[in-house]
Design a protein around this motif. Structure first.
Motif, mmCIF file in Angstrom:
data_model
loop_
_atom_site.group_PDB
_atom_site.id
_atom_site.type_symbol
_atom_site.label_atom_id
_atom_site.label_comp_id
_atom_site.label_asym_id
_atom_site.label_seq_id
_atom_site.Cartn_x
_atom_site.Cartn_y
_atom_site.Cartn_z
ATOM 1 N N TYR A 267 0.789 -1.220 0.000
ATOM 2 C CA TYR A 267 0.000 0.000 0.000
ATOM 3 C C TYR A 267 0.829 1.282 0.000
ATOM 4 O O TYR A 267 0.273 2.357 -0.208
ATOM 5 N N ARG B 129 -6.808 -1.545 1.309
ATOM 6 C CA ARG B 129 -6.170 -0.331 1.805
ATOM 7 C C ARG B 129 -7.202 0.536 2.540
ATOM 8 O O ARG B 129 -6.900 1.111 3.585
ATOM 9 N N ARG C 38 -7.745 -1.020 5.917
ATOM 10 C CA ARG C 38 -6.595 -0.730 6.782
ATOM 11 C C ARG C 38 -6.680 0.690 7.317
ATOM 12 O O ARG C 38 -6.456 0.941 8.512
ATOM 13 N N ASP C 39 -7.003 1.637 6.435
ATOM 14 C CA ASP C 39 -7.080 3.040 6.857
ATOM 15 C C ASP C 39 -8.174 3.244 7.898
ATOM 16 O O ASP C 39 -7.996 4.005 8.862
ATOM 17 N N ARG D 128 -7.434 4.688 11.645
ATOM 18 C CA ARG D 128 -8.124 5.889 12.124
ATOM 19 C C ARG D 128 -8.927 5.603 13.389
ATOM 20 O O ARG D 128 -8.940 6.398 14.340
#
Length: 478
Positions: free
Chosen positions: A297, A382, A385-386, A390
């Motif tokens: 990523y 991705r 994952r973000d 967060r």
């Protein structure tokens, strides 16, 4: 005389096997057989039974015999009969027989997970069914007749050619189709190389002696190697991967250089060069497990270690993360001197992957569908994952998340001593995930680390938010 009914020609009802035997005549035998089928769980509550006429014809008894048996069982409460609904097994509140119960260790094991955050599993709901079916059709229709014969233990040449091109383009692998052997996955490759249950003329694997491995890794692979009589020697890890300067008298080492499993992070470039130099100096071998190399990523590409020296590195890969573990398709990119020994262990028959699946994957790659699917899933993972990063930053800033530059999982570093309680809380909340301690080699001298290995790929897209909320609820307080 014992009579049995197995298959009704009627479209109404179910297939059922009944044994009519014992004293008392056919009516009594039928009643007892139906009672036993309901009591034993073979006929579940709500199951619709065949009409009188069809069951009577199948059993060779009078229609009235079946009607009388049904009527008595309705009167006893075993069956129900309603106009327009037929005769069905009655809904019952009595407990399931003890022998049929699932052992109850915890809510997770009894019910199955409500939220699946296990590592190593892709989002199976995103399997590209239409594109795969199109590839299967094209591959089958275009296949020469000899495809349906005994075949080649190395694998179909169409797939080996497609993989040679793809791996060179996408992973920096240097090879030719003649050096690729198709297998059913990484575990199958280990069996062929080390003889863990391998069959063939040689009666064992290709490689011998102790094998160096990373201090944290998949326990299943260690157990498989141990069963083959292979001693594994753990190498310590730090933030730059395995400490390859600790390699000693071993003749081979197994690494996950693109994305260390499970702690995350690539093997440092200096260590990549160093381990290849070690292999050259000792006439040794590096086994490269490229288990999720497609899913990176950040903007720092990490190519295959094999590209540094194709004669000293065996590159191992599969589609279990990129497509589905159900396909059982993998490959070994071998130094030339190992091709014939591996094929000899594999044997002339049996230990092969379906030829039709091989042709489908070849078409899937050549048509560009594989690249499109990987790019699509890379974007999706991705995004997940973000969301995880967060959410942790906002609600659990004391939990450090690592290993997020690539792959399908992240490691959540926990305060010392909190991993067992976190796993227990997860089980009671129906969350399936792994603790970091499970992957620690029992002989490593590395200090234990507390953490959770969270697979963010496994849930379907609509279920991921709820799984993430549940995960946040079981983390220890800061």
């Amino acid at each position: 005389m014992t009579r049995s009914w197995v298959n009704s020609a009627e479209r109404i009802g179910v297939d059922l096997h009944l044994e009519l035997s014992g004293p008392g005549g056919r009516r009594a035998a039928l009643i007892q057989a139906l009672r036993d089928a309901v009591r034993g769980g073979r006929l579940a509550p709500g199951t619709r039974l065949p009409p009188y006429r069809s069951l009577a014809a199948d059993l060779g008894v009078a229609r009235n015999t079946v009607a009388d048996a049904y009527a008595e069982l309705v009167a006893e409460g075993w069956l129900t009969a309603r106009q327009g609904s037929g005769t069905r097994v009655a809904e019952r509140t009595e407990p399931v027989p003890r022998t049929a119960r699932v052992p109850r260790k915890a809510p997770l094991s009894a019910r199955g997970p409500r939220h699946d955050l296990r590592q190593g599993t892709p989002d199976v709901s995103s399997f590209p069914r239409a594109d795969w079916l199109a590839a299967y059709r094209r591959g089958t229709q275009q296949a020469p007749n000899e495809v349906f014969g005994p075949g080649d233990p190395a694998g179909r040449i169409e797939l080996r050619k497609a993989l040679a091109e793809y791996l060179a383009r996408a992973r920096g692998v240097r090879t030719r189709p003649e050096r690729i052997v198709i297998c059913s996955g990484f575990a199958h490759a280990l069996r062929l190389l080390f003889g863990a249950g391998a069959v063939g003329a040689a009666g064992g694997g290709v490689l011998r002696g102790p094998l160096a491995v990373e201090g944290y890794g998949l326990p299943y692979h260690r157990h498989l190697l141990s069963a083959a009589g292979v001693r594994t020697v753990p190498l310590p890890l730090d933030e730059h991967g395995a400490l390859v300067d600790r390699l000693g008298r071993e003749r081979a080492v197994l690494l996950t250089p693109a994305h260390q499993f499970p702690t995350g992070g690539p093997l440092h470039p200096a260590r990549r060069a160093a381990v290849v130099d070690w292999a050259r100096a000792r006439a040794g071998l590096v086994l490269e497990d490229d288990y999720d190399g497609e899913f990176r990523y950040d903007r720092k590409p990490v190519g295959a270690l094999q590209g540094l020296d194709p004669e000293r590195v065996i590159h191992l890969g599969s589609v279990s993360k990129s497509l589905s573990p159900a396909l059982r398709l993998g490959w070994m990119v071998l130094p030339e001197r190992y091709v014939d020994p591996v094929l000899a262990v594999k044997g002339d028959r049996e230990a092969w992957v379906s030829v039709l699946d091989q042709l489908s994957l070849a078409d899937f790659i050549v048509s560009g569908a594989y690249d499109r699917h990987v790019r699509r899933m890379r974007q999706r993972y991705r995004g997940r994952r973000d969301r995880l990063v967060r959410a942790l930053a906002a609600q659990a800033p004391h939990v450090v998340v690592t290993g997020v530059a690539a792959g399908l999982h992240a490691v959540l570093r926990l305060p010392p001593g909190t991993e067992p309680s976190s796993l227990k809380a997860a089980a009671w909340q129906g969350i399936a995930l792994d603790g970091l301690a499970e992957f620690r080699h029992p002989e490593t001298d590395m200090a234990p680390r507390d953490g959770l290995v969270v697979g963010y790929a496994a849930p379907s897209e609509h279920a991921y938010g709820a799984a993430l909320d549940a995960l946040l609820g079981i983390l220890p307080p800061g």
